[in-house]
Design a protein around this motif. Structure first.
Motif, mmCIF file in Angstrom:
data_model
loop_
_atom_site.group_PDB
_atom_site.id
_atom_site.type_symbol
_atom_site.label_atom_id
_atom_site.label_comp_id
_atom_site.label_asym_id
_atom_site.label_seq_id
_atom_site.Cartn_x
_atom_site.Cartn_y
_atom_site.Cartn_z
ATOM 1 N N ARG A 1 0.846 -1.192 0.000
ATOM 2 C CA ARG A 1 0.000 0.000 0.000
ATOM 3 C C ARG A 1 0.888 1.250 0.000
ATOM 4 N N SER A 2 0.491 2.201 -0.782
ATOM 5 C CA SER A 2 1.271 3.428 -0.914
ATOM 6 C C SER A 2 1.370 4.160 0.424
ATOM 7 N N GLY A 3 2.552 4.651 0.737
ATOM 8 C CA GLY A 3 2.757 5.449 1.944
ATOM 9 C C GLY A 3 3.119 4.664 3.183
ATOM 10 N N ARG A 4 3.062 3.348 3.127
ATOM 11 C CA ARG A 4 3.335 2.572 4.330
ATOM 12 C C ARG A 4 4.811 2.611 4.702
ATOM 13 N N ASN A 5 5.053 2.671 6.006
ATOM 14 C CA ASN A 5 6.422 2.595 6.517
ATOM 15 C C ASN A 5 6.635 1.233 7.175
ATOM 16 N N SER A 6 7.821 1.023 7.702
ATOM 17 C CA SER A 6 8.167 -0.300 8.237
ATOM 18 C C SER A 6 7.302 -0.678 9.434
ATOM 19 N N ARG A 7 6.964 0.299 10.269
ATOM 20 C CA ARG A 7 6.132 -0.004 11.440
ATOM 21 C C ARG A 7 4.769 -0.528 11.006
ATOM 22 N N GLU A 8 4.155 0.139 10.037
ATOM 23 C CA GLU A 8 2.824 -0.260 9.583
ATOM 24 C C GLU A 8 2.851 -1.642 8.933
ATOM 25 N N VAL A 9 3.909 -1.927 8.189
ATOM 26 C CA VAL A 9 4.027 -3.247 7.564
ATOM 27 C C VAL A 9 4.114 -4.337 8.624
ATOM 28 N N VAL A 10 4.922 -4.114 9.659
ATOM 29 C CA VAL A 10 5.093 -5.135 10.701
ATOM 30 C C VAL A 10 3.813 -5.299 11.519
ATOM 31 N N GLU A 11 3.128 -4.186 11.806
ATOM 32 C CA GLU A 11 1.892 -4.268 12.578
ATOM 33 C C GLU A 11 0.858 -5.188 11.918
ATOM 34 N N PRO B 1 8.716 6.724 11.806
ATOM 35 C CA PRO B 1 7.885 5.952 12.744
ATOM 36 C C PRO B 1 8.621 5.663 14.041
ATOM 37 N N ASP B 2 7.866 5.588 15.132
ATOM 38 C CA ASP B 2 8.433 5.167 16.414
ATOM 39 C C ASP B 2 8.693 3.665 16.385
ATOM 40 N N LEU B 3 9.643 3.234 17.187
ATOM 41 C CA LEU B 3 9.965 1.818 17.271
ATOM 42 C C LEU B 3 8.839 1.065 17.956
ATOM 43 N N LEU B 4 8.434 -0.045 17.332
ATOM 44 C CA LEU B 4 7.425 -0.898 17.938
ATOM 45 C C LEU B 4 8.014 -1.675 19.113
ATOM 46 N N PRO B 5 7.200 -2.022 20.114
ATOM 47 C CA PRO B 5 7.681 -2.940 21.151
ATOM 48 C C PRO B 5 7.926 -4.302 20.523
ATOM 49 N N ALA C 1 19.715 7.847 19.149
ATOM 50 C CA ALA C 1 18.999 6.989 20.098
ATOM 51 C C ALA C 1 17.494 7.210 20.039
ATOM 52 N N PHE C 2 17.074 8.466 19.845
ATOM 53 C CA PHE C 2 15.652 8.787 19.837
ATOM 54 C C PHE C 2 15.054 8.765 18.437
ATOM 55 N N GLY C 3 15.834 8.310 17.440
ATOM 56 C CA GLY C 3 15.302 8.210 16.095
ATOM 57 C C GLY C 3 15.081 9.542 15.435
ATOM 58 N N ARG C 4 15.868 10.567 15.829
ATOM 59 C CA ARG C 4 15.656 11.900 15.269
ATOM 60 C C ARG C 4 16.649 12.225 14.167
ATOM 61 N N SER C 5 17.451 11.275 13.743
ATOM 62 C CA SER C 5 18.432 11.512 12.690
ATOM 63 C C SER C 5 18.330 10.400 11.665
ATOM 64 N N GLU C 6 19.024 10.559 10.562
ATOM 65 C CA GLU C 6 19.044 9.523 9.539
ATOM 66 C C GLU C 6 19.508 8.186 10.142
ATOM 67 N N ALA C 7 20.534 8.246 10.977
ATOM 68 C CA ALA C 7 21.044 7.013 11.585
ATOM 69 C C ALA C 7 20.018 6.396 12.523
ATOM 70 N N GLY C 8 19.308 7.244 13.290
ATOM 71 C CA GLY C 8 18.282 6.739 14.185
ATOM 72 C C GLY C 8 17.122 6.110 13.433
ATOM 73 N N ILE C 9 16.724 6.752 12.336
ATOM 74 C CA ILE C 9 15.649 6.209 11.508
ATOM 75 C C ILE C 9 16.071 4.867 10.926
ATOM 76 N N ALA C 10 17.315 4.804 10.435
ATOM 77 C CA ALA C 10 17.820 3.557 9.862
ATOM 78 C C ALA C 10 17.847 2.447 10.907
ATOM 79 N N LYS C 11 18.223 2.784 12.131
ATOM 80 C CA LYS C 11 18.272 1.792 13.202
ATOM 81 C C LYS C 11 16.874 1.249 13.502
ATOM 82 N N THR C 12 15.868 2.140 13.539
ATOM 83 C CA THR C 12 14.494 1.709 13.768
ATOM 84 C C THR C 12 14.012 0.824 12.622
ATOM 85 N N LEU C 13 14.357 1.210 11.388
ATOM 86 C CA LEU C 13 13.973 0.415 10.224
ATOM 87 C C LEU C 13 14.537 -0.999 10.310
ATOM 88 N N VAL C 14 15.804 -1.113 10.659
ATOM 89 C CA VAL C 14 16.430 -2.431 10.753
ATOM 90 C C VAL C 14 15.731 -3.278 11.816
#
Length: 515
Positions: free
Chosen positions: A91-101, A128-132, A410-423
């Motif tokens: 689906r268009s616009g989905r991010n990694s969190r939505e896919v995993v949910e 997206p915020d990191l899922l539990p 650590a808080f996902g506010r940078s490119e590296a933080g976003i990449a870490k959450t994605l992984v």
């Protein structure tokens, strides 16, 4: 002038409201007219999940021209007897969190043998915020959100090139951890077990076994150590702990009596630490605290004793006393463990600004970025407390700059933080598939977008098959113009999706043939 300003303001507000209504209506139309496909009984299923690249944005007809549609068509043409059907859940616009949910419920519905995953580009503008790690599955439903704001974030991402920036690396010596020498105020007594290298090895092997979760092996190591030197308080403490953990409770209690007698005879800082630690391991919290406090009064320069006092007071609900004791431990001999305990004590009292200040103080002394990122990352929901603590901190400008980088990561506010959450989200997706006996497969984007390294590294580390679409397109572009393969918005057009779907199908057939 005032009337003109008011008119302009009303016009802007009305335009934004109208845009929001239009976006909500459009999203509702797409949602209620785009339903997940049905599958035929008796056929084997492959599910493709992801964002607009899976959905087929840019093609003339996503139902027949998207890469999953081409994937399914090629399988039907080349191996009709296998009976594979490919389901497009992108689906268009989905991010990694939505896919995993959604993934768990989708697997339960379609019962696929394979799940193809292509997601990540939208993370760089939707952040997206990191899922539990568990309890995050949900049913697919229409999601209400402020779509004007979501559109603004998407446009900002396009403007700034979100996802195109290399992850920062700290190769500068200024980022390297610093070793802090701590004084040893109390010398070990001149006992025979202190001079015996074999005895040190027995105990060291025992503690290493404990760290690795090999409790039975640890028990055997400490049994040999106590057999060699029955008066070695450290060895007896280790045997108490491992006996208790291995279920030999009565034996552990008997050994505690032996250890008490040893501590009375020796009355050293080391025998006191051994007895207090053994009592703590046997859940005798009040007794452990009494011993630790008594010995700390005798040996006030022992950081370890003060840490035991702090832990004991915390377990007894004496929170202010615990902070006071851990401060004494830091004063006697600073260590990252002491700062960790201090931040934990303060956080449990919801004194988050002070907890973050303790962690900042630890970094100022030890310069350990990985340690700090892990600690503040465990309190992601309190990033504002870290910002306030950093604003109040008295530290050099270069240290403050590094602290900002670490916090953003650590808080996902940078490119590296976003990449870490994605992984981490991709790891969750892989885990969900494997828990349900489904084989996950990762895909790279045709246009790379700096996600290639993340995807390939994760695939190698997780033992997951990677379909390198980016490499395929690089080879094709050598023979044709890239513009012939993409739509005006940057997605693939029909020709691009044809190449992508055919390549995925050929890789699948090769995998089945080789397997």
């Amino acid at each position: 002038m005032k009337r003109r300003f008011t008119l302009v303001l009303y016009t802007v507000v009305a335009s934004l409201l109208l845009l929001e209504v239009v976006l909500q209506a459009g999203a509702a139309v797409v949602w209620f007219t785009t339903r997940d496909p049905e599958v035929s009984d008796g056929q084997r299923t492959i599910v493709c999940v992801g964002d607009s690249w899976t959905h087929g944005v840019g093609s003339s007809d996503a139902m027949t021209k998207s890469y999953p549609a081409v994937f399914g068509r090629v399988l039907a043409e080349r191996r009709p007897e296998d009976g594979w059907q490919v389901v497009n859940l992108g689906r268009s616009g989905r991010n990694s969190r939505e896919v995993v949910e959604l993934l768990g419920k989708q697997i339960d519905r379609y019962h696929p043998q394979f799940v193809y995953i292509l997601v990540g580009q939208n993370d760089y503008w939707s952040t997206p915020d990191l899922l539990p790690p568990d309890g995050f599955e949900r049913e697919e439903s229409f999601r209400w959100c402020v779509r004007t704001w979501r559109l603004a974030k998407w446009l900002a991402g396009k403007w700034t090139g979100a996802g195109q920036v290399e992850d920062p690396t700290e190769v500068d010596p200024a980022w390297q951890p610093r070793t802090v020498k701590v004084p040893a105020p109390y010398t070990r007594p001149d006992d025979p077990w202190e001079q015996d290298a074999d005895q040190w090895k027995r105990k060291t092997d025992g503690w290493e076994a404990i760290e690795q979760g090999r409790e039975h092996d640890a028990l055997e190591c400490f049994e040999r150590a106590v057999e060699a030197y029955p008066e070695d308080a450290t060895a007896v403490a280790g045997l108490v702990r491992t006996s208790y953990r291995n279920g030999f409770r009565e034996r552990a209690i008997e050994l505690l009596g032996t250890l008490r007698a040893i501590d009375e005879r020796q009355a050293t800082v080391f025998s006191g630490i051994s007895l207090a630690s053994a009592l703590l391991a046997c859940d005798r919290l009040r007794e452990s605290l009494d011993v630790a406090e008594h010995r700390a009064e005798q040996f006030p320069a022992s950081a370890y004793l003060w840490r035991l006092v702090a832990i004991g007071r915390f377990d007894q609900g004496e929170f202010d006393g615990a902070v006071e004791a851990i401060d004494r431990a830091i004063q006697a001999g600073p260590s990252l463990d002491h700062f960790y305990w201090k931040s934990k004590f303060l956080a449990r009292q919801r004194r988050f600004d002070e907890a973050m200040s303790a962690l900042i103080d630890a970094y100022s002394r030890f310069n350990d970025a990985d340690w700090l990122e892990q600690r503040i990352g465990s309190m992601r929901e309190h990033g504002d407390a870290f910002d306030r603590a950093l604003d109040a901190a008295d530290c050099p400008a270069d240290v403050r700059r590094r602290l900002r980088v670490i916090a953003d990561r650590a808080f996902g506010r940078s490119e590296a933080g976003i990449a870490k959450t994605l992984v981490q989200h991709l790891e969750y997706a892989i885990s969900l598939c494997r828990q349900r006996s489904v084989e996950p497969v990762l895909l790279t984007y045709p246009n790379n977008q700096k996600l290639y390294g993340l995807q390939s590294e994760l695939a190698a580390r997780s033992g997951v098959r990677l379909v390198d679409v980016a490499a395929k397109f690089r080879g094709v572009v050598r023979k044709t113009d890239w513009a012939d393969l993409i739509a005006p918005d940057g997605h693939c057009n029909d020709a691009g999706y044809e190449i992508m779907g055919t390549f995925v199908a050929e890789d699948f057939l090769a995998m089945r043939r080789d397997g």
